[in-house]
Each structure stands twice: as structure tokens, then as C-alpha cells.
Design an enzyme around this catalytic site. Structure first.
Site, PDB file in Angstrom:
ATOM      1  N   HIS A  52     151.625  71.661  47.769  1.00  0.00           N
ATOM      2  CA  HIS A  52     150.734  72.699  47.239  1.00  0.00           C
ATOM      3  C   HIS A  52     149.488  72.104  46.587  1.00  0.00           C
ATOM      4  CE1 HIS A  52     151.831  72.180  42.908  1.00  0.00           C
ATOM      5  NE2 HIS A  52     153.003  71.829  43.387  1.00  0.00           N
ATOM      6  N   CYS A 103     157.908  69.050  43.296  1.00  0.00           N
ATOM      7  CA  CYS A 103     157.092  69.405  44.464  1.00  0.00           C
ATOM      8  C   CYS A 103     155.945  68.408  44.639  1.00  0.00           C
ATOM      9  CB  CYS A 103     156.551  70.817  44.321  1.00  0.00           C
ATOM     10  SG  CYS A 103     157.812  72.086  44.567  1.00  0.00           S
TER      11      CYS A 103
END
Length: 535
Positions: free
Chosen positions: A427, A446
């Protein structure tokens, strides 16, 4: 050391041997009908269900020890003699012991036990060189890779039906990186045997213009490593500065040409330590002995990078931020498939972050983390004033938290999804300054990307003539939008501290999470030989 084929018969093998006797009638009659070779083979094979099934299915015909088996026998022994080049535990299928047993075999019983010993060596070697020695998750819980184990009976059938030499040659991973790692292993072993790279550099920092004994040591070390042409200079000149920059690029350091603390530390790492990285990388390659995808995404955690690879060539690369080096935030290693991206994403805060980080803040100040919405079990937004946060514990807190789409969203303006049980994805992020750090382990697990828009354009270019226009059109609406990838892309989250560049130059990275050290220790325990320590 007692040869494998002289191990005593386990009690669990007795039913198999008894069934053979019964099939021929009484024990006395069986002794007259069954050869000593078959008796010994059946008894030894009874210790392994796979080997037992194999020989039962072939009526106990030989694979290795018959007069017509010389080609297979010689092919296996030749392959086992090179097992050490692959960083395998040679004593597990000791070719010298097998050859000695071949020469010493006198009786049919000897030959029967030797037949099983060679089959066991074949199966162990085939498994180890195809898919690795270790079980990844048993070494480190963060390595959640599915190892592509092969069917041992299928391996035996394929070996017997084709060219023995060709079959064994095709067992190792086909990716060119594996062959380059094997070559580097052999190179480092020879280097270690001849003294390594010489004395270490006795300094904390050296910069262009410096001179003296430490600069001479740096010069000699760079020459020994192949970064500097032969020279007698005693000063930190332009050639040495360029050599330091090249070294820094190959070791994940800021390429400023100054030999600072981090650079000196890496320069002083001995070839024995680099060899350990190679041994671990070989094992990791065996765990990944799968088709990686004509187009795939390669996220090397130790390199803090994410790449798109097309037909073996990197077509896009960007810096990344990975999970913090704490037990519940380290990024895991696994492979999956990216299906879609979300433009203007909401951030659904993970339960662990909600209860461990935000709940204590809201118990002290109900207005804390005001950029996040409280969401009840029906998906409705709950006003902060309607909740007594102190009435709940981390276990009983009934709400989730969400951050709506915005420029300040924790996920930035786009996320790339390959749904998985660990809730890991790639992301954007509003925290751009972290990408300037040399070590970038800051997330909750992440993967944050430095250039997420360009990453999106590169992915969408396969399905539209105007990827930027498509992406920006959705972005400008401010609405959360899912864009499916018409051709899903395999994603590999990997952890290689040793890998080669496109030109074959080895690159080394630091063991951010300590995973390589744990793998190396497990390899040693499994019997992989280590090299003598060098400075």
C-alpha cells in the site's frame, strides 16, 4: 559409523515380512521359496512405508544392485558426490559409505540391505535438492511458505523410466539464481581455503582524502573483493571512492562513497559469514522450487524493495517499508496472487492495533485518535460520546475502528490486494520520509511502497492503453473503488540476504529479523558442513 542398511529390523516391519511368508505357505516352505536377497530386502524395506510399497509393487526386483542396474547405480553415486556443492548434508546419503558397502557386499543378504540403502539415499537426496532440507515454519514461525513437496514414488518411477543422469541433473531448482548461488558457494569455499580477503579494516570511518595504514587496509580489502583494480595508492582517491560506492550499492548501503561505520562493518564481514548467507539462500531457493509466474511481484524484505518482474527481467522497482522487528509485526514470507487494487481505500484497523494501541488511548481520552471511526457489529458508525471505554478490556471491546478515505489515510491512496490469512498487502503511505532511511522496518507487517502510483500504472498497463488516466480518474472521485486485475499477478514475499544482480554480481543484505541465523543453525544441525572462520 554403522551403514544405514545394517540397522536392526524394527518391530513395525514384522507384519509386512510375515505377510510375505504367509503368501508362500508355511515358514519352512517360504524359506525354500524366497531368496535370501528378497528376505533381506523385505526386512530392510519394512522400516519405510514408501520403500516397502515401491518394492512390493515391483515384486522385489532390483533397482540398483542387479547386473543390469549399473547405469542407475553410477548415476546416483555421481550425483551424491556433488551434493556438497549444493550445501546439502552429505552424510545423510554418504556416497563413500555406499561405495564401500558395494565393494564389501558378499552375501545376498548384504545385497538386499544395500538395495534398500541406495533407495533411501536416492529419496533423501531427491527431496533435499528439490524442495529443501528443513521445514520452514519449524525454523521460524514467520516463514509460512508452502513447500512444493514431490511424490517420492513418482520420483522413483520417473527415475527408472528415463535417463538416470538426466533425471538427477534436473532435480535442483531451474531458476538461474540457484546455479549462480552454487557457483558463488564454490568460489567462497576456495577463497576461504586460501586465506579469505585478508586483514580487516582497523577504522570506524574513512573518507576521500584520507591516508595511512587504515586506508591501505581498505584498499587491499577492496582489491581482494574485486571492487578495486590493482593499485599501490596509499590515499583515499577517486578510484577508491568509486569502489566504495559500488560496494555500498551491492550491500544495501547509502552509496555516498564514504566508508562510515555501517560500510566498514560490512567490508569487515568475512567470506565465511557470506558463505552462510549463500547456504541459507540455496535452501530458500529449494523451498521456492515452483513456477514464479511469467509476470510476478518480488518483495525482498531484507532489501526493502518491491519489483515487478516480466520474463525474468525487472521492469519496475521501488523502495519499501516492511514490518518492525518485533514478534507480532514482522512481515511474513509467503507466496500468493494479487487480484485487485483499491483506490481511495478505507483503513480497517486490525483488531490487535485497536485493542493494544487505541483502546488504552481512548480510555484516557475518549477523543483520542479522532480520525478513526468506531464501528459496531452491524457496520454502523458509533459516536464517541456514547461509549464508556473504561467499561471494556481488550478481550471484551465490541467495536472495530476504521479510517475513511483521505490524503492522511494510513494506507495512503491505494492498496494492492492478494487476500491472505495474515491480512498482508502492499500500500501507499502518507509517511514518505521513512523511505530515505537505510533500514526501513517500521510497519505493522504490511508492505509500504515509495512509488505506489507508478506501481499501479505498471500493473494496469497490461489491460489498458491509458493506465495513468484510468487510475487518476478513479482517484479524483475520492470514493473507495476496486479495480480488478484482468490478469492476476503472483506475489512472492521473500527474505534473501544473498542474491545476484542481473549481471551476476552478488549482493548481500543484513539479517533484519534474524531468520537467516536460525535457518543456518538448523542447517548445521541437519548436517550441512560449515566453513572455518576467517577475518
Amino acid at each position: 559409523m554403522t551403514p544405514a542398511f545394517y540397522r536392526p529390523l524394527r518391530l513395525s516391519a514384522a507384519p509386512l515380512f510375515l505377510s510375505i511368508i504367509l503368501s508362500f505357505g508355511s515358514p519352512d516352505h517360504a524359506q525354500a521359496q524366497i531368496s535370501p536377497f528378497t528376505q533381506a530386502l523385505a526386512a530392510a524395506a519394512g522400516q519405510d512405508d514408501t520403500i516397502s510399497a515401491f518394492y512390493r509393487a515391483r515384486d522385489y526386483r532390483t533397482l540398483w544392485t542387479g547386473a543390469a542396474d549399473a547405469e542407475r547405480r553410477n548415476a546416483l553415486l555421481s550425483a551424491l558426490l556433488t551434493a556438497g556443492d549444493h550445501g546439502l548434508p552429505v552424510r545423510r546419503y554418504d556416497p563413500a559409505e555406499l561405495m564401500a558397502a558395494l565393494q564389501a557386499a558378499v552375501t545376498e543378504g548384504d545385497r538386499g540391505r544395500l538395495e534398500v540403502a541406495m533407495t533411501r539415499a536416492f529419496l533423501d537426496y531427491a527431496r533435499d535438492i528439490q524442495t529443501g532440507i528443513l521445514v520452514p515454519a519449524k525454523v521460524d514461525a514467520g516463514i509460512v511458505r508452502e513447500v512444493p513437496l514431490r511424490d517420492p514414488l513418482a520420483n522413483l518411477a520417473a527415475f527408472e523410466s528415463g535417463s538416470p543422469t538426466a533425471f538427477l541433473k534436473n532435480l535442483p531448482p531451474k531458476d538461474p539464481e540457484y546455479a549462480r548461488l552454487v557457483k558463488e558457494k564454490i568460489t567462497l569455499e576456495r577463497l576461504i581455503a586460501t586465506g579469505g580477503w585478508g586483514p580487516s579494516v582497523p577504522a570506524e570511518k574513512l573518507a576521500p582524502g584520507a591516508s595511512g595504514a587504515a586506508v591501505v587496509a581498505l584498499r587491499d580489502r577492496l582489491m581482494a573483493m574485486g571492487y578495486l583494480r590493482r593499485t599501490a595508492t596509499g590515499s583515499y582517491d577517486a578510484a577508491m571512492e568509486n569502489a566504495v560506492q559500488e560496494f555500498q550499492r551491492h550491500h544495501g548501503l547509502e552509496a555516498d562513497g564514504v566508508a562510515g561505520i555501517s560500510t566498514i562493518e560490512e567490508i569487515n564481514v568475512g567470506p565465511d559469514v557470506r558463505l552462510r548467507s549463500i547456504l541459507v539462500a540455496l535452501e530458500r531457493e529449494r523451498w521456492m522450487n515452483i513456477p514464479r509466474g511469467q509476470r510476478h511481484i518480488w518483495v525482498n524484505l531484507t532489501d526493502f524493495s518491491a519489483k515487478i518482474v516480466d520474463d525474468g527481467k525487472t521492469t519496475f522497482a521501488t523502495r519499501s517499508v516492511i514490518g518492525k522487528d518485533v514478534p507480532d509485526q514482522r512481515s511474513p514470507e509467503f507466496s500468493d496472487v494479487m487480484d485487485y487494487m483499491v483506490i481511495n481505500p478505507s483503513w480497517n484497523v486490525p483488531r490487535s492495533i485497536t485493542t493494544k494501541e487505541y483502546l488504552p488511548l481512548m480510555q484516557r481520552n475518549p477523543g483520542a485518535a479522532g480520525h478513526l471511526q468506531l464501528i459496531d457489529s452491524r457496520g454502523r458508525v458509533v459516536p464517541r460520546g456514547a461509549v464508556n471505554f473504561n467499561a471494556y478490556s481488550a478481550r471484551t471491546f465490541p467495536f472495530s475502528m476504521r479510517q475513511p478515505p483521505s490524503d492522511g489515510n494510513a494506507l495512503g491512496l491505494v492498496k494492492f490486494m492478494f487476500p491472505n490469512q495474515w491480512n498482508i498487502y502492499l500500500h501507499d503511505t502518507p509517511s514518505k520520509s521513512l523511505f530515505d532511511r537505510e533500514v526501513r522496518a517500521f510497519s505493522h507487517g504490511c508492505i509500504r511502497l515509495a512509488d505506489p502510483f507508478d506501481f499501479a500504472y505498471a500493473l494496469l498497463a497490461k489491460q489498458t492503453d491509458d493506465p495513468e488516466g484510468l487510475f487518476q480518474g478513479h482517484l479524483k472521485t475520492g470514493r473507495e473503488t476496486v479495480v480488478n486485475l484482468e490478469q492476476p499477478v503472483p506475489v512472492h514475499l521473500v527474505y534473501f540476504t544473498a542474491y545476484s544482480s542481473a549481471k551476476g554480481q552478488m549482493n548481500y543484505r543484513r539479517d533484519v529479523y534474524g531468520r537467516d541465523q536460525r535457518i543456518y543453525e538448523a542447517l548445521e544441525q541437519a548436517g550441512v558442513a560449515s566453513a572455518p572462520v576467517q577475518g
